[in-house]
Design a protein around this motif. Structure first.
Motif: not given
Lengths: 222, 392
Positions: A5-21
């Motif tokens: 349900q409403n699952v999101s996944k964000v990968y964060r590094t110091d400089t970049i944020e990547t939205l995976a889901l």
């Protein structure tokens, strides 16, 4: 069986944020064989990892077998994975220094209530079920790709899990071997009632499953 | 799980053999260094057979210049005057070799039908009492002994055990060269070379003052005695012998001074040993860190299959420890041959040092290996399973 349900996944590094889901909602019924498709990097494996409790969502809820698992601690999560889930990977992930039967019995090692004798019997049964009864003492390096994947399937089913999560199980195999492996999964689903979620790039394989979910850039499109 | 780990170790024998070899040689080196250090530490802190503390030695040469009669009178007067000082508890003349002086006298022969040897100490009737030498049986010398037909001798326990099967020796005759001695006492073992030596056969004979055999006066002083007593003793020497050519040595300081010669190699060995262990620990840590980082995929698979962090740590630590255990077992078997086959000439005490060294080496390497294995294993176990699987 599986409720996302409403699952999101964000990968964060110091400089970049990547939205995976992003806001994934998905229900998989007991005994269903679901395939997930999408281009590379769309978040298929991330979604599968979240379902398999080997990754955590940044937000949203995951329910497996009717149980909310977000508040499980590491030990409980490990136990749940061991008892309820089976994993099959594209690159097999067999341990090369262990024989076929030792690879298959791996999940059973983490069940203290199962004796060594039972482990051997269950592993031999699982290997026989995938047609590799005569390869028990071989090492992975002595097997073909298709045989390795069948060993991986035996390892996934040896603990009789309710859910099998397969990440591109036919991805590294030629079409004939891929078909063989796919047939084993179909048989498992039909004969044992095992719920299977499979990530694949292969449209032909996806067509053999009950339902297909497509992802694109982390979003569910179908 | 143990069987599973043993299988993994066996199947990885090619890569484990280097680790095995490194730990084996490490064990041997630690064993040798610790055997040397333990032997010396134990000897140094073992009883000397007498009281080293509060024992002073008054050395002077003036009486040697006198003739025999004057010599005896001067010596008696010196002893009497010293004894009269506040803070002096007892005094006795010593001859041939005083403790920690760097000199020893060894005598021996086969007159008794077997090879016999002993170090010799001489002293007057108050020597043994002043030294605080404890007797296991028999008595100290008395003034009557100067007139005895057969010269008296006090032997130590080592002689009794090594040459005479430990039975009672009182009144037995000991032959040394042309001389015969009657045993009047059996003392505890006495060590006076530098404090690091093993126990050895020692005999105390009664010095003949008329033959100027004992010049150095051992003085037992009250605890806490210091420069004031030293000055008072100096005044006595000057008044009696009319000379300032004398010196007073505090035996405890003399012991520390002479022991320095042995402490230096011990410390050098300890420093080298510590560096070696440190190097091995760092090397081991590096190798294990690399090995475990190469097995991230396996960690991911195991985590996916249901292993929790503790099980991953336990598996890796045990894997490495079992290899170390096998290497140490070989080391222990080899090290045990030294005392069991009597490869070095030593008594039970010295052999017990080897057993202590084996135990110490085993314990130290166990701690180093577990310490070095734990951190990389923990790092590996803390890897997120998804990341570990992805990194293979």
């Amino acid at each position: 069986m599986i409720n996302i349900q409403n699952v999101s996944k964000v990968y964060r590094t110091d400089t970049i944020e990547t939205l995976a889901l992003q806001d994934i909602n998905l229900q998989v019924a007991k005994g269903e064989f679901l395939s997930i498709m999408g281009p590379s990097g769309c978040g298929k494996s991330t979604l599968l990892n979240i379902m398999g409790l080997i990754d955590e969502p940044s937000s949203g809820q995951v329910e497996l077998d009717g149980r909310g698992v977000s508040d499980y601690n590491s030990r409980k999560t490990a136990r749940f994975r061991n008892e309820q889930l089976g994993f099959i990977f594209q690159s097999f992930h067999l341990i090369n220094d262990l024989s076929v039967i030792d690879n298959v019995e791996l999940p059973m090692l983490y069940r203290p209530d199962v004796s060594a004798k039972q482990r051997k019997e269950l592993s031999a049964e699982a290997l026989a079920a995938v047609g590799l009864a005569n390869r028990q003492s071989h090492f992975p390096s002595q097997l073909s790709g298709g045989q390795r994947q069948r060993v991986a399937i035996a390892r996934a089913v040896v603990g009789k899990p309710n859910i099998i999560l397969a990440d591109e199980p036919t991805g590294n195999l030629d079409s004939q071997m891929g078909d063989e492996v796919m047939q084993i999964l179909i048989d498992l689903n039909e004969n044992m009632g095992t719920t299977i979620v499979m990530v694949t790039h292969d449209e032909r394989m996806a067509q053999k499953t009950h339902r297909l979910v497509r992802l694109f850039d982390g979003t569910q499109v179908v | 799980m143990i069987k599973h780990i043993l299988k993994l170790i066996w199947n990885r024998k090619g890569s484990n053999v280097l680790l095995f070899t490194e730990i084996f040689f490490c064990f041997i080196v630690v064993f040798l260094v610790s055997a040397f250090c333990i032997k010396n530490f134990r000897a140094y802190f073992s009883p000397y057979g007498y009281e080293v503390e509060n024992l002073w030695v008054l050395k002077q040469q003036a009486t040697n210049l006198l003739d025999s009669t004057d010599f005896v009178q001067a010596q008696e007067m010196l002893k009497r005057e010293i004894l009269a000082l506040d803070g002096v508890e007892s005094a006795g003349f010593a001859g041939y070799a005083i403790p920690f002086s760097g000199s020893m006298w060894t005598n021996g022969g086969d007159e008794m039908g077997f090879d016999f040897y002993t170090t010799m100490i001489g002293g007057d009737e108050d020597y043994a009492k002043t030294m605080g030498i404890e007797l296991r049986e028999g008595r100290y010398f008395t003034e009557d002994d100067y007139r005895a037909k057969v010269e008296p001798i006090i032997i130590n326990q080592k002689i009794s055990e090594d040459f005479f099967d430990g039975g009672s020796m009182i009144d037995s005759i000991l032959k040394l060269g042309d001389a015969e001695y009657k045993i009047v006492g059996v003392a505890e073992n006495i060590r006076y070379r530098d404090g690091f030596e093993d126990e050895y056969p020692t005999s105390i004979i009664l010095t003949k003052q008329a033959e100027k055999e004992a010049v150095d006066l051992l003085v037992r002083v009250a605890p806490g005695s210091g420069p004031e007593l030293e000055q008072a003793m100096g005044r006595v020497v000057f008044n009696v012998l009319k000379t300032e050519d004398f010196n007073i040595t505090i035996l405890q300081k003399q012991r520390e001074s002479i022991a320095r010669d042995t402490w230096v190699p011990i410390i050098i060995f300890l420093v080298i040993g510590t560096f070696l262990i440190l190097n091995i620990a760092l090397g081991l840590f590096g190798v294990l860190f690399y090995t475990i980082s190469k097995r991230k995929g396996e960690i991911g698979v195991r985590r996916a299959m249901g292993a929790h962090r503790g099980e991953i740590i336990r598996q890796f630590v045990l894997e490495i420890y079992f290899v170390a255990l096998a290497a140490m077992a070989l080391g222990v078997v080899l090290a045990l041959q030294v005392p069991l086959l009597g490869l070095i000439e030593a008594d039970d005490f010295a052999h017990s040092n080897l057993y202590y060294a084996i135990g110490f080496s085993f314990l130290l390497i166990t701690l180093v290996v577990i310490g070095c294995a734990y951190w990389p294993s923990r790092q590996g176990a803390n890897l997120h399973p998804a990341l570990a699987l992805h990194e293979e």
